[in-house]
Scaffold this motif. Sequence first.
Motif, short mmCIF file in Angstrom:
data_model
loop_
_atom_site.label_atom_id
_atom_site.label_comp_id
_atom_site.label_asym_id
_atom_site.label_seq_id
_atom_site.Cartn_x
_atom_site.Cartn_y
_atom_site.Cartn_z
N VAL A 1 0.82 -1.20 0.00
CA VAL A 1 0.00 0.00 0.00
C VAL A 1 0.86 1.26 0.00
N ASN A 2 0.84 1.97 -1.09
CA ASN A 2 1.43 3.31 -1.18
C ASN A 2 0.31 4.33 -1.33
N GLY A 3 0.54 5.54 -0.85
CA GLY A 3 -0.42 6.61 -1.04
C GLY A 3 -1.71 6.37 -0.30
N TYR A 4 -2.82 6.76 -0.94
CA TYR A 4 -4.11 6.71 -0.28
C TYR A 4 -4.70 5.30 -0.28
N ALA A 5 -5.16 4.88 0.87
CA ALA A 5 -5.96 3.65 1.02
C ALA A 5 -7.16 4.05 1.87
N LEU A 6 -8.14 4.62 1.20
CA LEU A 6 -9.28 5.22 1.89
C LEU A 6 -10.58 4.49 1.52
N GLY A 7 -11.51 4.45 2.46
CA GLY A 7 -12.81 3.85 2.18
C GLY A 7 -12.67 2.43 1.69
N GLY A 8 -13.21 2.18 0.50
CA GLY A 8 -13.10 0.85 -0.09
C GLY A 8 -11.67 0.41 -0.31
N GLY A 9 -10.76 1.37 -0.51
CA GLY A 9 -9.35 1.03 -0.67
C GLY A 9 -8.76 0.47 0.61
N CYS A 10 -9.11 1.05 1.73
CA CYS A 10 -8.67 0.54 3.02
C CYS A 10 -9.28 -0.83 3.27
N GLU A 11 -10.56 -0.97 2.92
CA GLU A 11 -11.23 -2.25 3.09
C GLU A 11 -10.59 -3.33 2.24
N LEU A 12 -10.24 -3.01 0.99
CA LEU A 12 -9.60 -3.97 0.12
C LEU A 12 -8.24 -4.39 0.68
N ALA A 13 -7.48 -3.42 1.16
CA ALA A 13 -6.18 -3.76 1.75
C ALA A 13 -6.34 -4.70 2.93
N MET A 14 -7.38 -4.47 3.74
CA MET A 14 -7.58 -5.30 4.92
C MET A 14 -8.07 -6.70 4.58
N MET A 15 -8.50 -6.92 3.34
CA MET A 15 -8.87 -8.26 2.91
C MET A 15 -7.63 -9.12 2.64
N ALA A 16 -6.47 -8.48 2.49
CA ALA A 16 -5.24 -9.22 2.28
C ALA A 16 -4.81 -9.90 3.58
N ASP A 17 -3.94 -10.88 3.45
CA ASP A 17 -3.45 -11.59 4.63
C ASP A 17 -2.37 -10.79 5.35
N ILE A 18 -1.58 -10.05 4.61
CA ILE A 18 -0.53 -9.21 5.19
C ILE A 18 -0.54 -7.87 4.44
N ILE A 19 -0.43 -6.78 5.18
CA ILE A 19 -0.31 -5.45 4.56
C ILE A 19 1.08 -4.91 4.85
N TYR A 20 1.76 -4.45 3.81
CA TYR A 20 2.99 -3.69 3.94
C TYR A 20 2.70 -2.29 3.39
N ALA A 21 3.26 -1.28 4.02
CA ALA A 21 2.92 0.10 3.65
C ALA A 21 4.15 0.90 3.27
N GLY A 22 3.97 1.80 2.31
CA GLY A 22 4.98 2.80 2.02
C GLY A 22 4.92 3.87 3.10
N GLU A 23 6.02 4.56 3.32
CA GLU A 23 6.11 5.50 4.44
C GLU A 23 5.14 6.68 4.31
N LYS A 24 4.61 6.93 3.10
CA LYS A 24 3.68 8.04 2.92
C LYS A 24 2.23 7.55 2.77
#
Length: 279
Positions: A123-146
């Motif tokens: 996950v880089n940049g915005y993960a908002l609303g459905g984007g955040c929900e989609l990321a949370m459907m993954a088994d592991i989330i790794y994020a960019g510093e921004k």
Amino acid sequence: MIKITRIQGFRGVRKFSTTKTRTYDHILTSTPAEGVFQVTLNRPKALNALCTPLIYELRDAMRTADCDSSIGAIVMTGSERAFAAGADIKEMKDMTFAQAYSQEFIKSWSQATDIRKPVLAAVNGYALGGGCELAMMADIIYAGEKAVFGQPEIKLGIIPGAGGTQRLMRAIGKARAMHFILTGDTFTAEQALAWGLVADVYPVSELVPATVRVAQKIAAQGKLAVQAAKEAINYGTTVGLESGLEYERRLFHSLFATSDQKEGMAAFVEKRQANFEDK
């Protein structure tokens, strides 16, 4: 189609996944490393806003990878500017209750959780609303510093509908989830790391390569054991401790019927690299 790729640390050229790739309108697919399938959300003008056609394409690509015996892990990502800035408001704004209810609108979005192989979100940049929900459907989330996370649906007169109220609460706790869902505030990658939503944070340009490396490491393990581990963890999030322990023990026992268990333990005793055959 076989994608031929050079990987640093290997000599020469190696042939990777034989997963057939097709042309999609809203996503890109690739095999960046041995055993790894990558799907990239690709609606740049809309900051990868999620629409039903994109979700259908994502589901098709991930199911194809899930059925490919050469694939051991899946990486899901977006652009450096946005993983996904939310659901497509234009698709929803004129929808009526009758339409949403009768069509089970966005129910299909959660089918990303039906994938049996590990799914890693970069996950880089915005993960908002459905984007955040989609990321949370993954088994592991790794994020960019921004990276920026949030469930701002309250500002639109609605609430999260693809798992936001449930998965965010389980990930960061009820009090924090209440705060961010009721206010629509956002939170940073470092906060997400401190609260346990993401596994690690990387510089923006290093995020996807780092996630692919983890995926490749997972793909190198025995697929049966990896699948069982994922199944046990996910089951444990829905039941009490005793039921989870019993389910884990049964899966543990079942792996003694596999050739991979014999090979893995023999390799350990013989001090050599295991050669798993996924059987």
